[in-house]
Design a protein around this motif. Structure first.
Motif, PDB file in Angstrom:
ATOM      1  N   ASP A  11       0.875  -1.165   0.077  1.00  0.00           N
ATOM      2  CA  ASP A  11       0.377  -0.019  -0.203  1.00  0.00           C
ATOM      3  C   ASP A  11       0.957   1.197  -0.108  1.00  0.00           C
ATOM      4  N   GLU A  12       2.382   1.397   0.640  1.00  0.00           N
ATOM      5  CA  GLU A  12       2.747   2.233   0.423  1.00  0.00           C
ATOM      6  C   GLU A  12       3.273   2.824  -0.407  1.00  0.00           C
ATOM      7  N   HIS A  13       4.064   1.498  -1.351  1.00  0.00           N
ATOM      8  CA  HIS A  13       4.228   2.081  -3.094  1.00  0.00           C
ATOM      9  C   HIS A  13       2.968   2.895  -3.384  1.00  0.00           C
ATOM     10  N   ILE A  14       1.612   2.770  -3.171  1.00  0.00           N
ATOM     11  CA  ILE A  14       0.944   3.167  -3.819  1.00  0.00           C
ATOM     12  C   ILE A  14       0.653   4.389  -3.598  1.00  0.00           C
ATOM     13  N   ALA A  15       0.360   4.698  -2.378  1.00  0.00           N
ATOM     14  CA  ALA A  15      -0.015   5.747  -1.142  1.00  0.00           C
ATOM     15  C   ALA A  15       0.820   6.703  -2.133  1.00  0.00           C
ATOM     16  N   ALA A  16       2.540   6.385  -2.189  1.00  0.00           N
ATOM     17  CA  ALA A  16       3.592   7.476  -2.249  1.00  0.00           C
ATOM     18  C   ALA A  16       3.188   7.662  -3.986  1.00  0.00           C
ATOM     19  N   LEU A  17       2.363   6.889  -4.827  1.00  0.00           N
ATOM     20  CA  LEU A  17       2.373   7.676  -5.999  1.00  0.00           C
ATOM     21  C   LEU A  17       1.150   8.741  -5.879  1.00  0.00           C
ATOM     22  N   ARG A  18       0.323   7.906  -5.445  1.00  0.00           N
ATOM     23  CA  ARG A  18      -0.675   8.841  -4.370  1.00  0.00           C
ATOM     24  C   ARG A  18      -0.037   9.919  -4.948  1.00  0.00           C
ATOM     25  N   SER A  19       0.566  10.258  -3.688  1.00  0.00           N
ATOM     26  CA  SER A  19       0.648  11.815  -3.729  1.00  0.00           C
ATOM     27  C   SER A  19       1.967  12.256  -4.198  1.00  0.00           C
ATOM     28  N   LEU A  20       2.628  11.690  -5.604  1.00  0.00           N
ATOM     29  CA  LEU A  20       3.447  11.458  -6.675  1.00  0.00           C
ATOM     30  C   LEU A  20       2.702  12.862  -7.495  1.00  0.00           C
ATOM     31  N   LEU A  21       1.235  11.665  -7.744  1.00  0.00           N
ATOM     32  CA  LEU A  21       0.761  12.825  -9.387  1.00  0.00           C
ATOM     33  C   LEU A  21      -0.469  13.542  -8.509  1.00  0.00           C
ATOM     34  N   PHE A  23       1.836  16.293  -6.725  1.00  0.00           N
ATOM     35  CA  PHE A  23       2.362  16.817  -7.084  1.00  0.00           C
ATOM     36  C   PHE A  23       2.850  17.045  -6.067  1.00  0.00           C
ATOM     37  N   ASP A  24       2.725  15.973  -4.574  1.00  0.00           N
ATOM     38  CA  ASP A  24       2.835  16.322  -3.101  1.00  0.00           C
ATOM     39  C   ASP A  24       4.572  16.023  -3.226  1.00  0.00           C
ATOM     40  N   LEU A  25       4.882  17.223  -2.795  1.00  0.00           N
ATOM     41  CA  LEU A  25       6.883  16.956  -3.178  1.00  0.00           C
ATOM     42  C   LEU A  25       7.234  15.633  -2.641  1.00  0.00           C
ATOM     43  N   ALA A  26       6.662  16.031  -0.375  1.00  0.00           N
ATOM     44  CA  ALA A  26       6.767  14.518   0.125  1.00  0.00           C
ATOM     45  C   ALA A  26       7.434  13.221  -0.536  1.00  0.00           C
ATOM     46  N   ALA A  27       6.287  12.842  -1.725  1.00  0.00           N
ATOM     47  CA  ALA A  27       6.225  11.652  -2.094  1.00  0.00           C
ATOM     48  C   ALA A  27       7.677  11.535  -2.793  1.00  0.00           C
ATOM     49  N   ALA A  28       8.542  12.656  -3.481  1.00  0.00           N
ATOM     50  CA  ALA A  28       9.859  12.738  -3.537  1.00  0.00           C
ATOM     51  C   ALA A  28      11.263  12.269  -2.575  1.00  0.00           C
ATOM     52  N   GLU A  29      10.458  12.298  -1.891  1.00  0.00           N
ATOM     53  CA  GLU A  29      11.464  12.085  -0.237  1.00  0.00           C
ATOM     54  C   GLU A  29      11.432  10.684  -0.335  1.00  0.00           C
ATOM     55  N   VAL A  30      10.261   9.660  -0.631  1.00  0.00           N
ATOM     56  CA  VAL A  30       9.586   8.719   0.160  1.00  0.00           C
ATOM     57  C   VAL A  30      10.932   7.457  -0.853  1.00  0.00           C
ATOM     58  N   TYR A  31      10.388   8.180  -2.187  1.00  0.00           N
ATOM     59  CA  TYR A  31      11.880   7.204  -3.256  1.00  0.00           C
ATOM     60  C   TYR A  31      13.396   7.999  -3.422  1.00  0.00           C
ATOM     61  N   GLU A  32      13.271   9.156  -2.517  1.00  0.00           N
ATOM     62  CA  GLU A  32      14.645   9.153  -2.913  1.00  0.00           C
ATOM     63  C   GLU A  32      15.318   9.080  -1.068  1.00  0.00           C
ATOM     64  N   ASN A  33      14.777   8.801  -0.042  1.00  0.00           N
ATOM     65  CA  ASN A  33      15.102   8.103   1.110  1.00  0.00           C
ATOM     66  C   ASN A  33      15.729   6.171   1.044  1.00  0.00           C
ATOM     67  N   VAL A  47       5.983   3.228 -10.521  1.00  0.00           N
ATOM     68  CA  VAL A  47       6.834   4.374 -11.541  1.00  0.00           C
ATOM     69  C   VAL A  47       6.406   4.504 -12.277  1.00  0.00           C
ATOM     70  N   TYR A  48       7.135   3.600 -12.733  1.00  0.00           N
ATOM     71  CA  TYR A  48       6.665   2.735 -14.861  1.00  0.00           C
ATOM     72  C   TYR A  48       5.766   2.037 -14.632  1.00  0.00           C
ATOM     73  N   SER A  49       4.937   1.279 -14.374  1.00  0.00           N
ATOM     74  CA  SER A  49       3.492   0.878 -14.528  1.00  0.00           C
ATOM     75  C   SER A  49       3.356   1.589 -14.643  1.00  0.00           C
ATOM     76  N   ALA A  50       2.715   2.642 -13.479  1.00  0.00           N
ATOM     77  CA  ALA A  50       1.840   4.316 -13.919  1.00  0.00           C
ATOM     78  C   ALA A  50       2.032   4.762 -15.444  1.00  0.00           C
ATOM     79  N   PHE A  51       3.956   5.295 -15.915  1.00  0.00           N
ATOM     80  CA  PHE A  51       4.043   6.102 -16.851  1.00  0.00           C
ATOM     81  C   PHE A  51       3.298   4.710 -18.512  1.00  0.00           C
ATOM     82  N   ALA A  52       3.279   3.400 -18.015  1.00  0.00           N
ATOM     83  CA  ALA A  52       3.271   2.451 -19.556  1.00  0.00           C
ATOM     84  C   ALA A  52       1.127   2.726 -19.241  1.00  0.00           C
ATOM     85  N   VAL A  53       0.680   2.643 -18.115  1.00  0.00           N
ATOM     86  CA  VAL A  53      -0.701   2.664 -17.944  1.00  0.00           C
ATOM     87  C   VAL A  53      -1.139   3.928 -18.728  1.00  0.00           C
TER      88      VAL A  53
END
Length: 169
Positions: A11-21, A23-33, A47-53
């Protein structure tokens, strides 16, 4: 080669993608950290799957090379001074690869580096998501479709690796 054996989507992977979409900058921190390999792969896979979809929604079931070229050109124009963050060859090839274009005779990283691919992936994803103007239900559906795509892709990769390991023994 990346080992997908222990990778799972959570769920945290999906939640991070939701935040990213959103434009929540905190989402970038999750990926980077993220330091755990399997978890980091999960974020990257989402992220790749969302790109493909998003690419499939924009171009499938039928598309022309001219449509892809025009989209990439328009995207670069819209970026103004930041147009160089989207390598046109990489963008065109990544879109064609996501669409399963069997005539594509180039391979990753398409004459560039992984950073160029990540820049294209993120820029195209955010552009297409922004243009989709998702309401809550639309975003939820997009996230479900992206997670389903990721799980199918991951299942194929894991089965392939199990087969390769069995062959090596």
């Amino acid at each position: 080669m990346t080992d997908y054996t222990d990778v799972e989507l959570h769920d945290e992977h999906i939640a991070a993608l939701r935040s990213l979409l959103k434009f929540d900058l905190a989402a970038a921190e999750v990926y980077e950290n993220e330091t755990e390999d399997a978890a980091a792969i999960g974020y990257t896979l989402m992220v790749y799957s969302a790109f493909a979809v998003a690419v499939h929604r924009k171009f499938a079931p039928t598309y022309s090379m001219a449509q892809i070229l025009r989209y990439v050109a328009d995207l670069r124009i819209s970026l103004g001074d930041n147009a160089s963050q989207v390598n046109p060859r990489v963008a065109e090839c990544m879109i064609r690869a996501a669409l399963g274009d069997e005539t594509l005779d180039d391979h990753e990283p398409y004459g560039a580096d992984m950073q160029a691919m990540m820049d294209v992936e993120m820029t195209v994803l955010l552009d297409l998501a922004d243009k989709a103007r998702f309401n809550q239900a639309g975003l939820d559906k997009f996230l479900r479709d992206s997670a389903d795509y990721a799980r199918r892709w991951l299942t194929v990769q894991q089965a392939r690796q199990v087969g390769e390991q069995a062959s090596a023994e």
